[in-house]
Design an enzyme around this catalytic site. Structure first.
Site, PDB file in Angstrom:
ATOM      1  N   LYS A 294     -39.268  78.501 -31.423  1.00 38.37           N
ATOM      2  CA  LYS A 294     -40.643  79.500 -31.319  1.00 38.37           C
ATOM      3  C   LYS A 294     -41.867  79.124 -30.587  1.00 38.37           C
ATOM      4  O   LYS A 294     -42.014  77.803 -31.057  1.00 38.37           O
ATOM      5  CB  LYS A 294     -40.803  80.057 -32.666  1.00 38.37           C
ATOM      6  CG  LYS A 294     -41.817  81.433 -32.522  1.00 38.37           C
ATOM      7  CD  LYS A 294     -42.463  81.543 -34.181  1.00 38.37           C
ATOM      8  CE  LYS A 294     -43.739  80.579 -34.346  1.00 38.37           C
ATOM      9  NZ  LYS A 294     -44.371  80.923 -35.586  1.00 38.37           N
TER      10      LYS A 294
ATOM     11  N   GLU B  57     -43.734  84.459 -28.491  1.00 37.58           N
ATOM     12  CA  GLU B  57     -44.677  85.231 -29.423  1.00 37.58           C
ATOM     13  C   GLU B  57     -46.182  85.120 -28.702  1.00 37.58           C
ATOM     14  O   GLU B  57     -46.708  84.219 -29.254  1.00 37.58           O
ATOM     15  CB  GLU B  57     -44.692  84.500 -30.848  1.00 37.58           C
ATOM     16  CG  GLU B  57     -45.395  85.301 -31.648  1.00 37.58           C
ATOM     17  CD  GLU B  57     -45.579  84.443 -33.216  1.00 37.58           C
ATOM     18  OE1 GLU B  57     -44.794  83.401 -33.383  1.00 37.58           O
ATOM     19  OE2 GLU B  57     -46.211  84.943 -34.003  1.00 37.58           O
TER      20      GLU B  57
ATOM     21  N   ARG C 139     -43.476  71.027 -50.581  1.00 36.18           N
ATOM     22  CA  ARG C 139     -43.269  71.555 -49.354  1.00 36.18           C
ATOM     23  C   ARG C 139     -41.620  71.650 -49.345  1.00 36.18           C
ATOM     24  O   ARG C 139     -41.174  72.733 -49.087  1.00 36.18           O
ATOM     25  CB  ARG C 139     -43.945  71.061 -48.394  1.00 36.18           C
ATOM     26  CG  ARG C 139     -45.382  71.170 -48.019  1.00 36.18           C
ATOM     27  CD  ARG C 139     -45.957  70.955 -46.736  1.00 36.18           C
ATOM     28  NE  ARG C 139     -45.693  69.667 -46.239  1.00 36.18           N
ATOM     29  CZ  ARG C 139     -46.479  68.447 -46.573  1.00 36.18           C
ATOM     30  NH1 ARG C 139     -47.808  68.536 -47.366  1.00 36.18           N
ATOM     31  NH2 ARG C 139     -46.414  67.254 -46.306  1.00 36.18           N
TER      32      ARG C 139
ATOM     33  N   LYS D 149     -41.477  88.168 -29.738  1.00 34.11           N
ATOM     34  CA  LYS D 149     -42.197  88.492 -31.227  1.00 34.11           C
ATOM     35  C   LYS D 149     -43.382  88.806 -30.993  1.00 34.11           C
ATOM     36  O   LYS D 149     -44.287  88.137 -30.878  1.00 34.11           O
ATOM     37  CB  LYS D 149     -41.906  86.990 -31.876  1.00 34.11           C
ATOM     38  CG  LYS D 149     -42.747  87.168 -33.205  1.00 34.11           C
ATOM     39  CD  LYS D 149     -42.284  85.900 -33.909  1.00 34.11           C
ATOM     40  CE  LYS D 149     -43.119  85.819 -35.493  1.00 34.11           C
ATOM     41  NZ  LYS D 149     -42.367  84.901 -36.225  1.00 34.11           N
TER      42      LYS D 149
HETATM   43  P1  13P Z   1     -46.776  86.195 -39.955  1.00 32.65           P
HETATM   44  O1  13P Z   1     -45.493  87.233 -40.146  1.00 32.65           O
HETATM   45  O2  13P Z   1     -47.351  85.824 -41.445  1.00 32.65           O
HETATM   46  O3  13P Z   1     -47.607  86.713 -39.191  1.00 32.65           O
HETATM   47  O4  13P Z   1     -45.968  84.831 -39.203  1.00 32.65           O
HETATM   48  C1  13P Z   1     -45.130  85.091 -38.263  1.00 32.65           C
HETATM   49  C2  13P Z   1     -45.206  83.979 -37.665  1.00 32.65           C
HETATM   50  O5  13P Z   1     -44.020  83.249 -37.189  1.00 32.65           O
HETATM   51  C3  13P Z   1     -46.382  83.398 -36.889  1.00 32.65           C
HETATM   52  O6  13P Z   1     -46.208  82.531 -35.898  1.00 32.65           O
END
Ligand code: 13P
Length: 345
Positions: free
Chosen positions: A133, A174, A43, A216
């Site tokens: 986030k 998000e 990772r 987002k």
């Molecule tokens: P994806 O663009 O693969 O959906 O991932 C974005 C993300 O940060 C999901 O929390």
């Protein structure tokens, strides 16, 4: 730098965000699909490969990290956060603790991680993070989503955003309405509009400063199992119509997630969105899979593939940068595909 300036820097012209904040179980899934052992060293090496891509800072404004990653170093002992800063990339951090099954609401999820968040945020500030986030997950199905699930997730997003701003961090809010399912694009529109309106109401009630945050969202699409798939222009028009209904003009930027779309399709949608004319916000990207998938497939866990994988990531970022200006084209894309084909040969 204050929150408003950080938020604007994250959606600077021609730049977008690389979401590299996969949890341990998610990255394990991605590695497993390619036969890469899910060890901490892999990772670390993978994220080092991504973040040290030459020239990445030209197209990438910020990277979202996972808790493990923000503490890791490159092979030569440089903290990964420092490696990002050298590329003029702003480090950010995923602070939610994942979406868990919601008690008494079968098939629905609530995102956890508010307990102790104030203290965790203080530590992330010390480790160099400038933004955060939190992802809420909304599922469409028979009689789903429930109003309670939408409200609970909107409330958690607002509490996360308020705590982030208290710590001087820019929250990326998000609420993801999943594209998995048989639903039509109209149904995806309806649920996306509803959750966005609830989220902005909750943000208002929790006194979150819209100028110091980013949204987002998902793009508005037909479900992946819907027989009637929408075209690129239809997706862009529906997405923009939905956002205009629900997102205040004070929000500096909208950074889309890719949500399982193919890398090329996500870029095409972003490009079409940016061709639709004047909007009050920057329309940018915060892609995970759509930026990383081809690079991960090229890397395959092998040191000798690092340079080839970095070229693939660089090209994907460049294509999405062009899409921010509505200037992406199949010609630009085919350069990437040529590169990819020769690299996998
Ligand atoms: P994806 O663009 O693969 O959906 O991932 C974005 C993300 O940060 C999901 O929390």
């Amino acid at each position: 730098m204050d929150m408003e300036r950080t938020a604007r820097a994250l959606v600077a012209s021609g730049k977008g965000i690389l979401a590299a904040d996969e949890s341990l179980s998610t990255i394990e899934k991605r590695f497993n699909s390619l036969g890469i052992p899910a060890a901490e060293e892999n990772r670390r090496a993978y994220r080092e490969m991504l973040f040290t891509t030459p020239g990445l800072g030209e197209f990438i404004s910020g990277v979202i990290l996972f808790d493990e990653t923000i503490r890791q170093k490159t092979a030569d002992g440089t903290p990964l956060v420092e490696a990002l800063k050298r590329q003029e990339i702003i480090p950010g951090i995923k602070v939610d603790r994942g979406a868990e099954p919601m008690a008494a609401f079968p098939g629905e999820k609530i995102t956890e991680g508010l307990d102790g968040l104030r203290e965790r945020l203080a530590e992330y500030v010390r480790l160099g993070a400038r933004f955060t986030k939190w992802r809420a997950v909304i599922t469409i199905g028979t009689n789903l989503p429930s109003r309670t699930c939408l409200e609970s997730n909107a409330h958690a997003l607002a509490r996360f955003a308020a705590l982030s701003q208290e710590a001087g961090l820019v929250p990326i809010v998000e609420p993801e309405v999943l594209m998995e399912g048989e639903h039509t694009i109209e149904r995806h529109f309806e649920v996306t509009e509803t959750i966005l309106k609830m989220v902005f109401q909750a943000l208002f009630e929790h006194r979150v400063r819209l100028e110091g945050m980013l949204l987002k969202p998902n793009m508005v699409l037909a479900g992946n199992h819907c027989p009637q798939q929408a075209g690129v222009t239809q997706v862009a028009e529906a997405t923009l119509r939905c956002l205009r209904q629900a997102v205040p003009a004070a929000v500096p930027g909208i950074v889309f997630l890719s949500g399982g779309q193919s890398d090329v399709l996500a870029t095409e949608h972003l490009n079409a969105l940016n061709q639709l004319g004047k909007v009050p916000w920057e329309l940018s990207f915060s892609f995970g899979r759509a930026l990383q998938a081809p690079a991960l497939e090229t890397w395959k866990g092998a040191a000798e593939n690092i340079s080839a994988a970095q070229k693939v990531l660089h090209h994907r970022a460049q294509c999405n940068s062009a899409a921010r200006f509505g200037k992406y084209s199949s010609r630009r894309e085919s350069a990437a595909q040529g590169g990819r084909a020769s690299m996998s040969a």
